[in-house]
Scaffold this motif. Structure first.
Motif, PDB file in Angstrom:
ATOM      1  N   ARG A 182       0.849  -1.194   0.000  1.00 33.47           N
ATOM      2  CA  ARG A 182       0.000   0.000   0.000  1.00 33.47           C
ATOM      3  C   ARG A 182       0.882   1.241   0.000  1.00 33.47           C
ATOM      4  O   ARG A 182       2.015   1.215   0.508  1.00 33.47           O
ATOM      5  CB  ARG A 182      -0.913  -0.002   1.220  1.00 33.47           C
ATOM      6  N   LEU A 205       3.211  -0.047  -7.093  1.00 30.40           N
ATOM      7  CA  LEU A 205       2.019  -0.550  -7.770  1.00 30.40           C
ATOM      8  C   LEU A 205       1.280  -1.446  -6.780  1.00 30.40           C
ATOM      9  O   LEU A 205       1.477  -2.656  -6.748  1.00 30.40           O
ATOM     10  CB  LEU A 205       2.390  -1.321  -9.041  1.00 30.40           C
ATOM     11  N   TYR A 207      -0.968  -3.921  -4.873  1.00 33.75           N
ATOM     12  CA  TYR A 207      -1.931  -4.958  -5.228  1.00 33.75           C
ATOM     13  C   TYR A 207      -3.354  -4.581  -4.807  1.00 33.75           C
ATOM     14  O   TYR A 207      -4.303  -4.775  -5.584  1.00 33.75           O
ATOM     15  CB  TYR A 207      -1.524  -6.299  -4.603  1.00 33.75           C
ATOM     16  N   ALA A 209      -4.844  -1.904  -4.932  1.00 34.89           N
ATOM     17  CA  ALA A 209      -5.439  -0.954  -5.878  1.00 34.89           C
ATOM     18  C   ALA A 209      -6.128  -1.659  -7.038  1.00 34.89           C
ATOM     19  O   ALA A 209      -6.877  -1.030  -7.797  1.00 34.89           O
ATOM     20  CB  ALA A 209      -4.370  -0.002  -6.408  1.00 34.89           C
ATOM     21  N   LEU A 210      -5.896  -2.960  -7.191  1.00 38.22           N
ATOM     22  CA  LEU A 210      -6.525  -3.724  -8.256  1.00 38.22           C
ATOM     23  C   LEU A 210      -7.796  -4.430  -7.779  1.00 38.22           C
ATOM     24  O   LEU A 210      -8.424  -5.160  -8.547  1.00 38.22           O
ATOM     25  CB  LEU A 210      -5.549  -4.774  -8.813  1.00 38.22           C
ATOM     26  N   ALA A 221      -7.693  -3.482 -14.677  1.00 32.91           N
ATOM     27  CA  ALA A 221      -7.239  -2.202 -14.132  1.00 32.91           C
ATOM     28  C   ALA A 221      -5.723  -2.071 -14.211  1.00 32.91           C
ATOM     29  O   ALA A 221      -5.190  -0.960 -14.106  1.00 32.91           O
ATOM     30  CB  ALA A 221      -7.695  -2.054 -12.678  1.00 32.91           C
ATOM     31  N   LEU A 222      -5.029  -3.191 -14.404  1.00 34.68           N
ATOM     32  CA  LEU A 222      -3.568  -3.170 -14.373  1.00 34.68           C
ATOM     33  C   LEU A 222      -2.941  -2.356 -15.506  1.00 34.68           C
ATOM     34  O   LEU A 222      -2.020  -1.565 -15.242  1.00 34.68           O
ATOM     35  CB  LEU A 222      -3.030  -4.607 -14.373  1.00 34.68           C
ATOM     36  N   GLN A 224      -3.864   0.314 -17.015  1.00 29.82           N
ATOM     37  CA  GLN A 224      -3.933   1.741 -16.731  1.00 29.82           C
ATOM     38  C   GLN A 224      -3.006   2.116 -15.585  1.00 29.82           C
ATOM     39  O   GLN A 224      -2.364   3.177 -15.611  1.00 29.82           O
ATOM     40  CB  GLN A 224      -5.365   2.151 -16.399  1.00 29.82           C
ATOM     41  N   LYS A 225      -2.910   1.248 -14.565  1.00 24.35           N
ATOM     42  CA  LYS A 225      -1.988   1.516 -13.459  1.00 24.35           C
ATOM     43  C   LYS A 225      -0.548   1.570 -13.965  1.00 24.35           C
ATOM     44  O   LYS A 225       0.250   2.401 -13.521  1.00 24.35           O
ATOM     45  CB  LYS A 225      -2.115   0.437 -12.382  1.00 24.35           C
ATOM     46  N   ASP A 228      -0.010   4.822 -15.803  1.00 23.01           N
ATOM     47  CA  ASP A 228       0.137   5.930 -14.858  1.00 23.01           C
ATOM     48  C   ASP A 228       1.570   6.036 -14.339  1.00 23.01           C
ATOM     49  O   ASP A 228       2.015   7.122 -13.945  1.00 23.01           O
ATOM     50  CB  ASP A 228      -0.822   5.752 -13.682  1.00 23.01           C
ATOM     51  N   LEU A 229       2.284   4.913 -14.340  1.00 24.80           N
ATOM     52  CA  LEU A 229       3.678   4.893 -13.903  1.00 24.80           C
ATOM     53  C   LEU A 229       4.645   5.092 -15.069  1.00 24.80           C
ATOM     54  O   LEU A 229       5.866   5.042 -14.875  1.00 24.80           O
ATOM     55  CB  LEU A 229       3.987   3.563 -13.210  1.00 24.80           C
ATOM     56  N   ARG A 233       2.640  -2.573 -20.778  1.00 21.38           N
ATOM     57  CA  ARG A 233       2.209  -3.870 -20.252  1.00 21.38           C
ATOM     58  C   ARG A 233       3.173  -4.985 -20.651  1.00 21.38           C
ATOM     59  O   ARG A 233       3.007  -6.130 -20.208  1.00 21.38           O
ATOM     60  CB  ARG A 233       0.797  -4.196 -20.730  1.00 21.38           C
TER      61      ARG A 233
END
Length: 284
Positions: A182, A205, A207, A209-210, A221-222, A224-225, A228-229, A233
């Motif tokens: 977190r 990143l 976990y 948050a998914l 959702a991964l 896009q996460k 954002d970083l 993929r």
């Protein structure tokens, strides 16, 4: 066969799978460090009917290791898998009661040792109960011994030396270090540990948050996460967290979007913090 199955699917196929409960007991002492204990008492109080308890801390980890959840030897993992009735052709479905990362850890171990059909129940015990299905108490019936033969793949785990070499080379967008803790843990907040925080050059990143509000994993959702970083993929990440659990949740999410070239730093921050020669950073 999907690595993530839903409650309705399990209801329809429960008699055709080996169902494992990989829950642990999580203890928060208010010190910023979480403690863990095996989960048989919680299992005995209530579990999905027909499930078998998979002791992630004692049987599917090395109980003699310095840190919790350290990967077991190949022989120990094979013996533990056989003890809960796994054969080479079994379809194993795993769940837990704490967000799915513990189930994902066992998924990562079994899949990484050659089991072809292994899935995680999306939402775990919470999703089962939310759908109105009953629980069963007690420790259940003893499973007939299985015949599973462990065949470990290469590259499942890396050690501190390999991670330090990666840190020394600087951030690599093609093979980043990703911390699955977190954000507040990544930043080192809420802890008095002078070595709190994260491994330098690593990105956060989480976990959790998914996960949706219902505790179900949304692998879509991964991407896009990652964007954002500033990552694609198609990366080949090294994943870590506090003790290799949330990292396994991330590994499952990567698998579900088609990326299996991932590895886990097994000791994670438990091992990294314990060595004063290894650098740590606090803050964002």
């Amino acid at each position: 066969m999907s690595a993530l199955v839903e409650v309705d699917w399990l209801v329809a196929h429960k008699d055709q799978v080996v169902l494992l409960d990989a829950s642990v007991t999580r203890i928060d002492r208010g010190t910023g460090l979480t403690e863990f204990a095996p989960g048989p008492e919680g299992f005995a109080k209530g579990h999905i009917p027909g499930a078998r308890f998979a002791d992630l801390m004692q049987d599917f980890s090395d109980p003699s290791a310095r840190f919790s959840f350290t990967a077991p030897s190949v022989a120990q993992l094979q013996a533990a898998a056989r003890a809960v009735g796994i054969n080479d052709d079994s379809h194993v479905v795993i769940y837990d009661s704490l967000g799915g990362a513990y189930a994902a850890r066992l998924w990562y171990l079994l899949r990484g040792h050659g089991l072809r059909q292994v899935s995680v129940l999306n939402g775990g015990l919470q999703a089962w109960e939310a759908a109105g299905h009953p629980l069963e108490s007690g420790m259940g019936t003893e499973a007939a011994p299985g015949t599973f033969t462990a065949r470990p793949a290469e590259g499942l785990f890396v050690g501190a030396d390999e991670v330090m070499a990666q840190v020394s080379q600087g951030a690599d967008p093609a093979r980043p270090l990703l911390c699955a803790l977190r954000p507040e843990q990544y930043r080192g907040e809420g802890s008095s540990d002078p070595r709190r925080g994260h491994i330098p050059t690593s990105l956060n990143l989480p976990y959790p948050a998914l996960l949706g509000a219902d505790g179900r994993l949304d692998p879509q959702a991964l991407p896009q996460k990652l964007a954002d970083l500033g990552l694609s993929r198609d990366i080949r990440p090294v994943l870590y967290c506090g003790g290799g659990i949330n990292a396994a949740g991330l590994a499952l999410a990567f698998h579900l979007i088609g990326q299996d070239d991932v590895t886990i730093y097994d000791d994670s921050m438990s091992g990294w913090r314990a060595d004063p020669a290894l650098p740590v950073e606090a803050g964002a």
